[in-house]
Design a protein around this motif. Structure first.
Motif, PDB file in Angstrom:
ATOM      1  N   ALA A  47       0.818  -1.219   0.000  1.00 11.68           N
ATOM      2  CA  ALA A  47       0.000   0.000   0.000  1.00 11.68           C
ATOM      3  C   ALA A  47       0.850   1.267   0.000  1.00 11.68           C
ATOM      4  CB  ALA A  47      -0.934   0.005   1.205  1.00 11.68           C
ATOM      5  N   CYS A  48       1.913   1.274   0.769  1.00  8.26           N
ATOM      6  CA  CYS A  48       2.684   2.507   0.950  1.00  8.26           C
ATOM      7  C   CYS A  48       3.819   2.688  -0.041  1.00  8.26           C
ATOM      8  CB  CYS A  48       3.255   2.559   2.374  1.00  8.26           C
ATOM      9  SG  CYS A  48       2.007   2.634   3.646  1.00  8.26           S
ATOM     10  N   PHE A  49       4.368   1.606  -0.555  1.00  3.67           N
ATOM     11  CA  PHE A  49       5.567   1.761  -1.377  1.00  3.67           C
ATOM     12  C   PHE A  49       5.409   1.299  -2.818  1.00  3.67           C
ATOM     13  CE2 PHE A  49       9.907   0.831  -2.787  1.00  3.67           C
ATOM     14  CZ  PHE A  49      10.500   2.054  -2.508  1.00  3.67           C
ATOM     15  N   ALA A  76      10.634  13.581 -10.577  1.00  2.00           N
ATOM     16  CA  ALA A  76      10.970  14.050  -9.231  1.00  2.00           C
ATOM     17  C   ALA A  76       9.757  13.947  -8.300  1.00  2.00           C
ATOM     18  CB  ALA A  76      11.487  15.489  -9.288  1.00  2.00           C
ATOM     19  N   VAL A  77       8.578  14.227  -8.823  1.00  2.00           N
ATOM     20  CA  VAL A  77       7.356  14.071  -8.027  1.00  2.00           C
ATOM     21  C   VAL A  77       7.183  12.610  -7.640  1.00  2.00           C
ATOM     22  CG1 VAL A  77       4.825  14.197  -8.110  1.00  2.00           C
ATOM     23  CG2 VAL A  77       6.198  16.104  -8.969  1.00  2.00           C
ATOM     24  N   PHE A  78       7.453  11.717  -8.577  1.00  2.00           N
ATOM     25  CA  PHE A  78       7.312  10.291  -8.292  1.00  2.00           C
ATOM     26  C   PHE A  78       8.325   9.841  -7.239  1.00  2.00           C
ATOM     27  CE2 PHE A  78       7.293   5.726  -9.124  1.00  2.00           C
ATOM     28  CZ  PHE A  78       5.930   5.494  -9.131  1.00  2.00           C
ATOM     29  N   VAL A  79       9.559  10.324  -7.333  1.00  2.00           N
ATOM     30  CA  VAL A  79      10.573  10.008  -6.322  1.00  2.00           C
ATOM     31  C   VAL A  79      10.095  10.496  -4.953  1.00  2.00           C
ATOM     32  CG1 VAL A  79      12.920  10.493  -5.515  1.00  2.00           C
ATOM     33  CG2 VAL A  79      12.527   9.981  -7.913  1.00  2.00           C
ATOM     34  N   ALA A  80       9.538  11.704  -4.906  1.00  2.00           N
ATOM     35  CA  ALA A  80       9.045  12.244  -3.640  1.00  2.00           C
ATOM     36  C   ALA A  80       7.910  11.381  -3.072  1.00  2.00           C
ATOM     37  CB  ALA A  80       8.574  13.686  -3.826  1.00  2.00           C
ATOM     38  N   LEU A  81       7.001  10.934  -3.931  1.00  2.00           N
ATOM     39  CA  LEU A  81       5.916  10.063  -3.475  1.00  2.00           C
ATOM     40  C   LEU A  81       6.457   8.737  -2.948  1.00  2.00           C
ATOM     41  CD1 LEU A  81       3.262  10.650  -6.285  1.00  2.00           C
ATOM     42  CD2 LEU A  81       3.158  11.440  -3.908  1.00  2.00           C
ATOM     43  N   MET A  82       7.453   8.193  -3.630  1.00  2.00           N
ATOM     44  CA  MET A  82       8.058   6.933  -3.181  1.00  2.00           C
ATOM     45  C   MET A  82       8.787   7.144  -1.849  1.00  2.00           C
ATOM     46  SD  MET A  82       7.387   4.459  -5.380  1.00  2.00           S
ATOM     47  CE  MET A  82       8.660   3.235  -5.321  1.00  2.00           C
ATOM     48  N   PHE A  83       9.432   8.299  -1.685  1.00  2.00           N
ATOM     49  CA  PHE A  83      10.120   8.583  -0.431  1.00  2.00           C
ATOM     50  C   PHE A  83       9.121   8.714   0.717  1.00  2.00           C
ATOM     51  CE2 PHE A  83      11.919  11.670   2.626  1.00  2.00           C
ATOM     52  CZ  PHE A  83      12.923  10.856   3.130  1.00  2.00           C
ATOM     53  N   VAL A  84       8.017   9.414   0.479  1.00  2.00           N
ATOM     54  CA  VAL A  84       6.978   9.510   1.511  1.00  2.00           C
ATOM     55  C   VAL A  84       6.447   8.111   1.836  1.00  2.00           C
ATOM     56  CG1 VAL A  84       4.633  10.358   1.979  1.00  2.00           C
ATOM     57  CG2 VAL A  84       6.346  11.894   1.002  1.00  2.00           C
ATOM     58  N   GLY A  85       6.269   7.288   0.795  1.00  2.00           N
ATOM     59  CA  GLY A  85       5.851   5.907   1.021  1.00  2.00           C
ATOM     60  C   GLY A  85       6.853   5.132   1.858  1.00  2.00           C
ATOM     61  N   ALA A  86       8.130   5.322   1.588  1.00  2.00           N
ATOM     62  CA  ALA A  86       9.171   4.644   2.373  1.00  2.00           C
ATOM     63  C   ALA A  86       9.153   5.116   3.826  1.00  2.00           C
ATOM     64  CB  ALA A  86      10.547   4.888   1.749  1.00  2.00           C
ATOM     65  N   MET A  87       8.909   6.404   4.021  1.00  2.00           N
ATOM     66  CA  MET A  87       8.809   6.920   5.390  1.00  2.00           C
ATOM     67  C   MET A  87       7.610   6.300   6.106  1.00  2.00           C
ATOM     68  SD  MET A  87       9.974  10.953   4.867  1.00  2.00           S
ATOM     69  CE  MET A  87       8.525  11.493   5.652  1.00  2.00           C
ATOM     70  N   LEU A  88       6.494   6.169   5.399  1.00  2.00           N
ATOM     71  CA  LEU A  88       5.315   5.523   5.986  1.00  2.00           C
ATOM     72  C   LEU A  88       5.596   4.064   6.324  1.00  2.00           C
ATOM     73  CD1 LEU A  88       2.431   7.004   3.822  1.00  2.00           C
ATOM     74  CD2 LEU A  88       2.741   7.286   6.278  1.00  2.00           C
ATOM     75  N   VAL A  89       6.297   3.368   5.431  1.00  2.00           N
ATOM     76  CA  VAL A  89       6.677   1.977   5.705  1.00  2.00           C
ATOM     77  C   VAL A  89       7.481   1.913   6.997  1.00  2.00           C
ATOM     78  CG1 VAL A  89       8.182   0.087   4.924  1.00  2.00           C
ATOM     79  CG2 VAL A  89       6.580   1.139   3.326  1.00  2.00           C
ATOM     80  N   ASN A  90       8.434   2.810   7.141  1.00  2.00           N
ATOM     81  CA  ASN A  90       9.265   2.834   8.342  1.00  2.00           C
ATOM     82  C   ASN A  90       8.408   3.059   9.589  1.00  2.00           C
ATOM     83  OD1 ASN A  90      11.796   2.959   9.851  1.00  2.00           O
ATOM     84  ND2 ASN A  90      11.323   5.133  10.058  1.00  2.00           N
ATOM     85  N   GLU A  91       7.553   4.071   9.548  1.00  2.00           N
ATOM     86  CA  GLU A  91       6.751   4.407  10.728  1.00  2.00           C
ATOM     87  C   GLU A  91       5.762   3.300  11.089  1.00  2.00           C
ATOM     88  OE1 GLU A  91       7.301   6.959  12.810  1.00  2.00           O
ATOM     89  OE2 GLU A  91       9.011   7.349  11.514  1.00  2.00           O
ATOM     90  N   LEU A  92       5.076   2.754  10.093  1.00  2.00           N
ATOM     91  CA  LEU A  92       4.097   1.704  10.372  1.00  2.00           C
ATOM     92  C   LEU A  92       4.766   0.422  10.860  1.00  2.00           C
ATOM     93  CD1 LEU A  92       1.663   2.289   7.378  1.00  2.00           C
ATOM     94  CD2 LEU A  92       1.267   2.831   9.800  1.00  2.00           C
ATOM     95  N   HIS A  93       5.916   0.102  10.282  1.00  2.00           N
ATOM     96  CA  HIS A  93       6.651  -1.071  10.763  1.00  2.00           C
ATOM     97  C   HIS A  93       7.176  -0.852  12.176  1.00  2.00           C
ATOM     98  CE1 HIS A  93       6.566  -2.789   6.730  1.00  2.00           C
ATOM     99  NE2 HIS A  93       6.936  -3.917   7.295  1.00  2.00           N
ATOM    100  N   PHE A  94       7.635   0.352  12.447  1.00  2.00           N
ATOM    101  CA  PHE A  94       8.146   0.637  13.785  1.00  2.00           C
ATOM    102  C   PHE A  94       7.040   0.505  14.831  1.00  2.00           C
ATOM    103  CE2 PHE A  94       9.407   3.525  17.261  1.00  2.00           C
ATOM    104  CZ  PHE A  94      10.579   2.875  17.633  1.00  2.00           C
ATOM    105  N   MET A  95       5.814   0.913  14.463  1.00  2.00           N
ATOM    106  CA  MET A  95       4.686   0.759  15.395  1.00  2.00           C
ATOM    107  C   MET A  95       4.356  -0.713  15.610  1.00  2.00           C
ATOM    108  SD  MET A  95       2.142   4.008  14.603  1.00  2.00           S
ATOM    109  CE  MET A  95       1.417   3.260  13.197  1.00  2.00           C
ATOM    110  N   ALA A  96       4.445  -1.507  14.546  1.00  2.00           N
ATOM    111  CA  ALA A  96       4.116  -2.932  14.658  1.00  2.00           C
ATOM    112  C   ALA A  96       5.272  -3.744  15.241  1.00  2.00           C
ATOM    113  CB  ALA A  96       3.733  -3.483  13.287  1.00  2.00           C
TER     114      ALA A  96
END
Length: 134
Positions: A47-49, A76-96
């Motif tokens: 979902a996020c990445f 560049a917009v796509f890279v930014a979206l993927m980076f935000v997705g990677a940040m979400l992956v990190n945060e959601l995994h850290f919570m779990a």
């Protein structure tokens, strides 16, 4: 560029398979007794990445401000979206999984490499549509 429902489903399946190719061998190697982690982790990554940023970029592409951007800026917009997705992956995994770490350098690298893989196909579709007049 617009896709029919059949094309959208096909693209989503291909994105899912793109996720599975590197993941299945890792699961087989490291997953003994960790099926619960896989069940939580896979939807987060998808979902996020993988699927999320692709379809978000597609939706943004429907707006005139995105259609008028140079292909490099669209990338560049796509890279930014993927980076935000990677940040979400990190945060959601850290919570779990409190022991999980997806470092900033890994997030940036994954965003750049992932976006090159996925955006390249998108950009080629845009160019072919433009040159064929479809």
């Amino acid at each position: 560029m617009t896709f029919s429902l059949k094309e959208k489903i096909s693209i989503t399946v291909l994105l899912f398979l793109t996720y599975l190719i590197p993941t299945v061998p890792e699961w087989l190697h490291h997953s003994s007794g960790h099926f619960d982690i896989i069940i939580i982790s896979a939807p987060i990554w998808l979902a996020c990445f993988y699927i999320g940023p692709y379809w978000l970029h597609y939706k943004l592409s429907q707006f005139s401000f995105m259609r008028n951007l140079h292909v490099v800026l669209k990338g560049a917009v796509f890279v930014a979206l993927m980076f935000v997705g990677a940040m979400l992956v990190n945060e959601l995994h850290f919570m779990a999984f409190p022991h999980y770490r997806f470092t900033l350098s890994d997030q940036v690298t994954s965003a750049i490499l992932g976006s090159i893989l996925l955006f390249n196909d998108t950009a080629l579709c845009d160019i072919s549509t433009f040159t064929t007049g479809a």
